[in-house]
Design an enzyme around this catalytic site. Structure first.
Site, PDB file in Angstrom:
ATOM      1  N   LYS A 208     -11.138 -54.091  55.854  1.00  0.00           N
ATOM      2  CA  LYS A 208     -12.172 -53.177  56.340  1.00  0.00           C
ATOM      3  C   LYS A 208     -11.665 -52.450  57.574  1.00  0.00           C
ATOM      4  O   LYS A 208     -10.894 -53.012  58.359  1.00  0.00           O
ATOM      5  CB  LYS A 208     -13.426 -53.982  56.710  1.00  0.00           C
ATOM      6  CG  LYS A 208     -14.679 -53.166  56.775  1.00  0.00           C
ATOM      7  CD  LYS A 208     -15.281 -52.915  55.406  1.00  0.00           C
ATOM      8  CE  LYS A 208     -16.460 -51.972  55.481  1.00  0.00           C
ATOM      9  NZ  LYS A 208     -17.078 -51.751  54.180  1.00  0.00           N
TER      10      LYS A 208
ATOM     11  N   GLY B  44     -33.562 -47.427  53.994  1.00  0.00           N
ATOM     12  CA  GLY B  44     -32.368 -46.584  54.099  1.00  0.00           C
ATOM     13  C   GLY B  44     -32.280 -45.625  52.928  1.00  0.00           C
ATOM     14  O   GLY B  44     -32.119 -46.035  51.784  1.00  0.00           O
TER      15      GLY B  44
ATOM     16  N   VAL C 224     -26.590 -44.091  49.335  1.00  0.00           N
ATOM     17  CA  VAL C 224     -26.932 -45.002  48.230  1.00  0.00           C
ATOM     18  C   VAL C 224     -28.434 -44.977  47.962  1.00  0.00           C
ATOM     19  O   VAL C 224     -28.862 -44.892  46.805  1.00  0.00           O
ATOM     20  CB  VAL C 224     -26.495 -46.456  48.539  1.00  0.00           C
ATOM     21  CG1 VAL C 224     -26.898 -47.378  47.397  1.00  0.00           C
ATOM     22  CG2 VAL C 224     -24.988 -46.537  48.769  1.00  0.00           C
TER      23      VAL C 224
END
Ligand code: NAI
Length: 438
Positions: A127, A230, A234
């Site tokens: 990451k 959110g 996505v």
């Protein structure tokens, strides 16, 4: 004097630069069973890792630079690379302290090990993390330079980490990374990449939801209510897919008012379809408490904990956000005790990285590889693997996250069929060849 892990990323940059240090690493030495620090000044960070049982898991290496032009603190975190190069997106985020940044990188890299292994990809876990407050990101030219410098960092790391898009990073940013390194995915279609992976991610999450409903004998998504936290890359397509599946009502929240306005325009109310979107303050998790069939966290991590779990009314939690549990062990157990079926992120949000991984092998518009992950046929598809994990959890009394984690751990030690533990070989050579002095 304040401990080095407690200072802000910007203060760490100042400190390093004042010492003439541009790069440092923290690398796990499996023989000595300790973390090797490249410079005495970052030794306390090595000891922090060694003393930590929650986020540090013998991560193979952490490589950090103060970007020469932009001054941004940029990091690469490699957890386990037995299956291949560490792969995962680069996050551009605000962190109050160095420890916060390091912990986020460690947790996210480990999550990628598990996600990649469960998806059956020949990638390890890695990451990228960049600290937003350490450099201006609003001016387009300055922003481009930040990502170019991130690409230069990856080139210096010789391929042990392959990056992708993540929170705070766009496809245009990936083009800037790509202009300085070939160790990136998610590049724009105009440059031969597959672009933003969020739509496939959303499709995968929907399959996870369907598996959870089937497991509980609750039928299909049709007529259900879903609460989504959110409404970004996505969350937005997710709501579109839910509507296509016949979901009756979605309650969504975002801290950015423009997201809700967009969605209302795109998905107006219709017979059998209701969309309620709320603009909330950062830290307002009230959407998780909505009366719903499914709660889908699709914003940031660490939102499921003792403060939020008791408020959840839905029987299923299944979303895209990485590392949703504040404390993985404690909160997984708390969800189970609360009678909530929790599908861990790394089980259901794989499609972003699958899309990225596969773009290296070319791709087609309706890609049979991608469709296999999203279908019902392949035993390792999101749907079938989720069902298998849930069944095993029911049989053994373990939580789904525990079952998924054990399976992911086992798979993560499988060696790449061609390259073996190449990442570890590269890391060793970087250490031996004085990477941190470069
Ligand atoms: P994004 O940055 O496009 O969207 C996140 C949205 O959440 C933003 O609109 C933001 O304003 C909102 N938000 C932030 N804090 C909030 C809060 N407290 N309450 C409500 N809304 C809040 O990010 P993206 O790409 O949609 O990713 C969402 C999550 O899924 C992240 O955790 C990411 O790591 C994870 N993920 C994303 C993948 C992808 O393909 N994009 C793949 C795998 C995981």
């Amino acid at each position: 004097m304040t401990a080095i892990q407690d200072v802000s990323p910007a203060a760490l940059c100042d400190l390093l630069v004042s010492e003439g240090i541009r790069r440092f690493f923290l690398v796990w030495d499996p023989d000595a069973e300790r973390v090797i620090a490249s410079h005495p000044i970052v030794e306390p960070l090595a000891r922090l890792f060694e003393g930590d049982r929650r986020d540090f898991d013998r991560h193979e290496g952490v490589f950090v630079q103060v970007a020469p032009d932009s001054g941004v603190l940029q990091g690469v975190f490699l957890h386990r690379t037995c299956r291949g190069q560490g792969a995962g997106g680069v996050r551009f985020w605000r962190y109050n302290t160095v420890e916060e940044l390091l912990r986020d990188g460690l947790r996210l890299a480990r999550g990628m090990t598990h996600k990649n292994a469960l998806a059956g990809l020949w990638w390890g876990g890695g990451k990228g993390v960049m600290a937003r407050a350490t450099g201006g990101a609003e001016d387009p030219a300055a922003r481009r330079r930040i990502y170019e410098e991130y690409g230069e960092l990856l080139t210096s790391l010789q391929g042990c980490y392959v990056t992708a898009e993540d929170v705070g990073t766009s496809v245009e940013d990936m083009a800037a990374v790509f202009s300085r390194t070939r160790f990136t995915t998610c590049i724009p279609p105009a440059l031969g990449g597959s672009g933003n992976p969020s739509t496939p991610t959303a499709r995968g999450v929907v399959r996870g939801m369907e598996a959870a409903l089937a497991h509980l004998g609750r039928g299909s998504l049709a007529g259900k209510t879903v609460a989504v936290q959110g409404l970004g890359h996505v969350g937005e397509p997710l709501i579109g897919f839910l509507r296509e599946k016949g979901v009756a009502r979605v309650v969504g929240s975002d801290i950015d008012p423009s997201r809700g306005d967009d969605l209302r325009r795109k998905l107006p109310a219709a017979p059998g379809w209701e969309l309620e979107v709320r603009t909330v303050e950062r830290g307002d998790n009230s959407v998780l408490a909505e009366p719903a069939d499914i709660v889908a966290p699709c914003a940031t991590g660490a939102i499921l904990g003792p403060r939020t779990i008791p408020t959840i009314q839905a029987p299923i939690v299944c979303g895209a956000a990485n590392n949703q549990l504040e404390d993985p062990e404690r909160d997984d157990q708390l969800l189970k005790e609360s009678g909530i079926l929790y599908l861990p992120d790394f089980l259901v949000n794989r499609m972003g990285i699958v899309n990225c991984a596969d773009e290296q092998y070319g791709y087609v518009a309706v890609d049979p590889r991608v469709e296999a992950h999203l279908g019902d046929e392949w035993e390792n598809s999101v749907y079938n693997l989720s069902l298998a994990v849930l069944d095993e959890a029911r049989r053994t009394g373990a939580t789904p996250a525990r079952v998924a984690l054990d399976l992911a751990e086992r798979r993560s030690f499988d060696l790449h069929p061609v390259w073996g533990h190449r990442g570890a070989v590269i890391i060793r050579s970087l250490v031996e060849n004085g990477w941190a002095r470069g």
